[in-house]
Design an enzyme around this catalytic site. Structure first.
Site, PDB file in Angstrom:
ATOM      1  N   GLU A   1      21.615  49.909  70.007  1.00 11.38           N
ATOM      2  CA  GLU A   1      22.666  48.721  69.881  1.00 11.38           C
ATOM      3  C   GLU A   1      23.611  48.145  71.087  1.00 11.38           C
ATOM      4  OE1 GLU A   1      22.118  50.642  65.732  1.00 11.38           O
ATOM      5  OE2 GLU A   1      21.473  51.192  68.021  1.00 11.38           O
TER       6      GLU A   1
ATOM      7  N   LYS B   1      24.422  58.837  75.795  1.00 10.79           N
ATOM      8  CA  LYS B   1      23.491  59.471  76.033  1.00 10.79           C
ATOM      9  C   LYS B   1      22.317  59.546  76.866  1.00 10.79           C
ATOM     10  CE  LYS B   1      22.327  64.058  74.846  1.00 10.79           C
ATOM     11  NZ  LYS B   1      23.197  65.615  74.157  1.00 10.79           N
TER      12      LYS B   1
ATOM     13  N   GLY C   1      26.596  64.477  70.713  1.00 11.65           N
ATOM     14  CA  GLY C   1      27.285  62.887  71.157  1.00 11.65           C
ATOM     15  C   GLY C   1      28.433  62.987  70.559  1.00 11.65           C
ATOM     16  N   ARG C   2      28.258  63.671  68.733  1.00 10.05           N
ATOM     17  CA  ARG C   2      29.986  63.372  68.252  1.00 10.05           C
ATOM     18  C   ARG C   2      30.940  64.863  69.145  1.00 10.05           C
ATOM     19  NH1 ARG C   2      25.888  65.434  65.448  1.00 10.05           N
ATOM     20  NH2 ARG C   2      25.808  67.625  64.382  1.00 10.05           N
TER      21      ARG C   2
ATOM     22  N   HIS D   1      49.637  53.611  48.088  1.00 14.59           N
ATOM     23  CA  HIS D   1      49.782  52.707  47.061  1.00 14.59           C
ATOM     24  C   HIS D   1      48.314  51.558  47.369  1.00 14.59           C
ATOM     25  CE1 HIS D   1      53.953  51.777  47.450  1.00 14.59           C
ATOM     26  NE2 HIS D   1      54.198  52.247  48.461  1.00 14.59           N
TER      27      HIS D   1
ATOM     28  N   LYS E   1      16.805  54.067  61.921  1.00 13.97           N
ATOM     29  CA  LYS E   1      16.843  53.212  62.895  1.00 13.97           C
ATOM     30  C   LYS E   1      14.969  52.784  63.149  1.00 13.97           C
ATOM     31  CE  LYS E   1      20.125  55.720  65.981  1.00 13.97           C
ATOM     32  NZ  LYS E   1      20.185  56.897  66.800  1.00 13.97           N
TER      33      LYS E   1
ATOM     34  N   GLU F   1      27.821  64.292  60.128  1.00 10.64           N
ATOM     35  CA  GLU F   1      26.299  63.784  60.230  1.00 10.64           C
ATOM     36  C   GLU F   1      26.175  65.910  61.057  1.00 10.64           C
ATOM     37  OE1 GLU F   1      25.350  60.738  63.309  1.00 10.64           O
ATOM     38  OE2 GLU F   1      26.349  62.144  64.601  1.00 10.64           O
TER      39      GLU F   1
END
Length: 504
Positions: free
Chosen positions: A197, A191, A250-251, A367, A477, A336
Site C-alpha cells: 500500500e 519499515k 511498527g506500532r 448522543h 496480504k 494487534e
C-alpha cells in the site's frame, strides 16, 4: 500456562465480586485507586477507583503477575533481550526515549540527531520553500504520526502535514488537492520499504510531483525505514534517508524517525518534549512495583473484566477534540499486540485474550453509543480521558460543559437510577476509569501513549502471550497479492466477487 498461573486464575475466579457502591462504602477508594503523577508537561491523574478492583483481587492479580514472571520479563525488555520470541527480536521502543540498554539508547540518540539536523535544515529553507508534507505509511507508520500531528499541530504548524495510509486513491487525491506540489515534500514511511500500500501510494505521489512541474521528484522524498539500503536502491538520496532500528515494531515506532512528520509540524523542541513525557512513564513503569505501578494496575482491571466478568470490549472516550484519533491508535496497539490465541510456547491460551477496543470523542459519543453503555445488556469497561486546561480560546462555558459531561458519565455509569418504569431505569454498577491531564501538550501526550504501551505489555505478560508479533495480518496480504498476480483460485463466493468487480 503453568501450574502456578492456573492456580492463580482459579483463586481469582473464586473471589466474591462486590458492587462499586459497596466498595466505596467500605473504604477510601481514592487513596488506594487514584494516583497523580507529576510529569514534564504537568500532572496526570489516573483514577481507577470506579473499577471493581478490591484488595482481594489485587492480591490475586499480584500473585498471578509473580507466577507469570512479570518482573523478570519487564527487566528483560528494558535490557534489550529478545523477548519477541517468535521473531527472535528485542523490543526496544523505550530506548528511543532514552530508557533501556545503553548501546541501544546511544544508537537511538545518534539517529535522533540525524533527524533533528534534517528537520532543522528544512525549517531553515535548505530544501527551498516547504509548506506541505504528504506522509505516506500504513498501520503504525501512519496511526501514531496522524494522532500526534492532529493533537499538537492544530495552531499554525510549521509545515502542513497530510497523513495518507489507505491505498484507495481517494485518500491520496485529497492530499494532492490540499498541497502545492512546488512546496511539498513526500515522506515514505515503511519499515521494510516493501509494503504494498505504501509503495503504491509513493509511486503515485512521485507521478503527481512530476506531472506538476517538479523536475526531480525523488529529490522531494524523505525515506523513513529500518532498511536504508532499500530506500537508496528505490531512488532516495542517502542524505534524506532517516533510519530506525529493526528492533522497533511498527506500532511502537512513532518515537523513531517515523515521528519525522511530528517534528516537522511542531518543531524539534516539542518532539523532544514528546519523548521526555514518554520517558517519564518508562521510568515509573521500570521501577514501581505492584499496585503502585500504574500500567500494571490498569492491566489488573482489564483482566478482571475480560477474564472474571466475561466482557468482550473496552471503550475509550476522549473528552478533548485533539484526542479524537486516540481510539483508532489504541485499536492497533491493543488488538494487534494481544489479539492472539497461543502462548509464548505455541500452546492454546485457553482463555480470552484482547478485548475489542473501540471508542469515540465526547460529547459526540453521548448522543450515539452511550445508550448501550447505560442501559444495554453488554457490560463495557470505559476509559475517559480529559484535560483541565482547554485547548480553545472561546468562552469558558465550552470547556466547563465538556468536563461536566465527562465526569457526569462516569458518575452515572456507577450510580445508575432506579425507576418503576423499566425504560427509564439505569442499572448502574458499570465501571469506568479516568485519566485527567492538567494540560494536553507534547509531554503529556507522550506520557499517555507510553502508559498504554506498557499497559498492553502487562496484559500480554499476565496472559502468557507474545505482544510483539503480528502474523495475523499476513494471510490476507498474501491472498491479495495472489489475486493481483492471478495465480490462485478461491471459494465460489470469492470467485464470483472477483469476476463481478472485473479483477479476474
Amino acid at each position: 500456562m503453568t501450574d502456578a498461573t492456573n492456580a492463580a486464575w482459579a483463586s481469582l475466579a473464586a473471589l466474591d465480586k462486590p458492587s462499586l457502591n459497596t466498595l466505596f462504602a467500605a473504604g477510601d477508594r481514592l487513596a488506594d485507586y487514584s494516583t497523580q503523577l507529576n510529569l514534564p508537561g504537568g500532572t496526570i491523574r489516573f483514577d481507577w477507583s470506579k473499577t471493581h478492583l478490591d484488595g482481594a483481587h489485587v492480591a490475586g492479580f499480584t500473585a498471578l503477575a509473580e507466577a507469570a514472571g512479570f518482573a523478570p520479563r519487564r527487566a528483560a525488555m528494558f535490557a534489550g533481550e529478545h523477548i519477541n520470541v517468535t521473531e527472535d527480536r528485542a523490543v526496544e521502543h523505550t530506548a528511543l526515549r532514552g530508557v533501556g540498554r545503553e548501546t541501544s539508547v546511544e544508537e537511538a540518540h545518534a539517529l535522533h540527531l540525524r533527524m533533528k539536523s534534517l528537520v532543522e535544515a528544512i525549517h531553515a529553507g535548505a530544501l527551498g520553500e516547504v509548506r506541505h508534507l504528504i506522509h505516506i505509511g500504513i498501520g503504525g507508520s501512519a496511526l501514531g504520526p496522524n494522532l500526534a500531528v492532529d493533537a499538537l499541530a492544530r495552531d499554525e504548524p510549521l509545515v502542513d502535514v497530510h497523513v495518507v495510509s489507505n491505498i484507495d486513491g481517494c485518500a491520496l487525491e485529497a492530499a494532492f488537492k490540499a498541497c502545492d506540489p512546488a512546496t511539498t515534500l513526500v515522506a515514505v514511511a515503511s519499515k521494510t520499504f516493501t509494503t504494498t500500500e505504501t509503495m503504491t501510494n509513493a509511486h503515485s505521489a512521485l507521478d503527481w510531483l512530476g506531472q506538476n512541474g517538479v523536475a526531480d521528484p525523488y529529490g522531494r522524498v524523505i525515506a523513513l525505514t529500518a532498511y536504508p539500503d532499500k530506500a537508496v536502491e528505490w531512488g532516495v538520496d542517502e542524505t534524506r534517508v532517516l533510519p530506525f532500528a529493526e528492533s522497533v515494531g511498527g506500532r511502537y515506532s512513532l518515537w523513531s524517525s517515523i515521528g519525522f512528520p511530528i517534528a516537522l509540524a511542531v518543531g524539534w523542541d516539542d518532539f523532544a518534549a514528546f519523548l521526555d513525557g514518554a520517558a517519564a512513564i518508562d521510568r515509573h513503569f521500570e521501577s514501581a512495583e505492584g499496585m503502585a505501578n500504574l500500567p500494571l494496575r490498569a492491566a489488573f482491571a482489564d483482566l478482571y473484566y475480560t477474564q472474571l466478568r466475561g466482557t468482550q470490549t473496552r471503550a475509550c472516550f476522549a473528552y478533548d477534540e485533539r484526542l479524537r484519533l486516540l481510539p483508532s491508535y489504541l485499536q492497533q496497539l491493543e488488538m494487534e499486540s494481544n489479539g492472539k490465541s497461543v502462548t509464548l510456547d505455541g500452546q492454546p491460551v485457553g482463555r480470552p485474550t484482547a478485548p475489542i477496543t473501540w471508542g469515540g470523542v465526547g460529547t459526540d459519543a453521548q448522543h450515539a453509543v452511550f445508550q448501550l453503555l447505560h442501559q444495554g445488556t453488554n457490560l463495557v469497561p470505559v476509559d475517559f480521558i480529559a484535560a483541565i486546561i482547554p485547548g480553545d480560546s472561546l468562552s469558558p462555558d465550552h470547556h466547563r460543559n465538556l468536563l461536566a459531561n465527562c465526569f457526569a458519565q462516569g458518575a452515572a455509569l456507577m450510580a445508575g437510577k432506579a425507576s418503576k418504569d423499566g425504560a427509564r431505569a439505569y442499572p448502574g454498577d458499570r465501571p469506568s476509569a479516568t485519566m485527567l491531564c492538567e494540560d494536553l501538550n507534547a509531554a503529556t501526550l507522550g506520557a499517555l501513549i507510553a502508559f498504554h504501551e506498557h499497559r498492553t505489555f502487562c496484559n500480554g505478560v499476565l496472559l502468557g502471550i507474545n505482544s510483539f508479533d503480528q502474523f495475523g495480518v499476513e494471510l490476507g496480504k498474501e491472498i491479495a497479492k495472489s489475486i493481483v498476480a492471478g495465480s490462485a483460485s478461491f471459494d465460489p463466493s470469492t470467485e464470483a466477487l472477483l469476476a463481478e468487480a472485473g479483477i479476474k
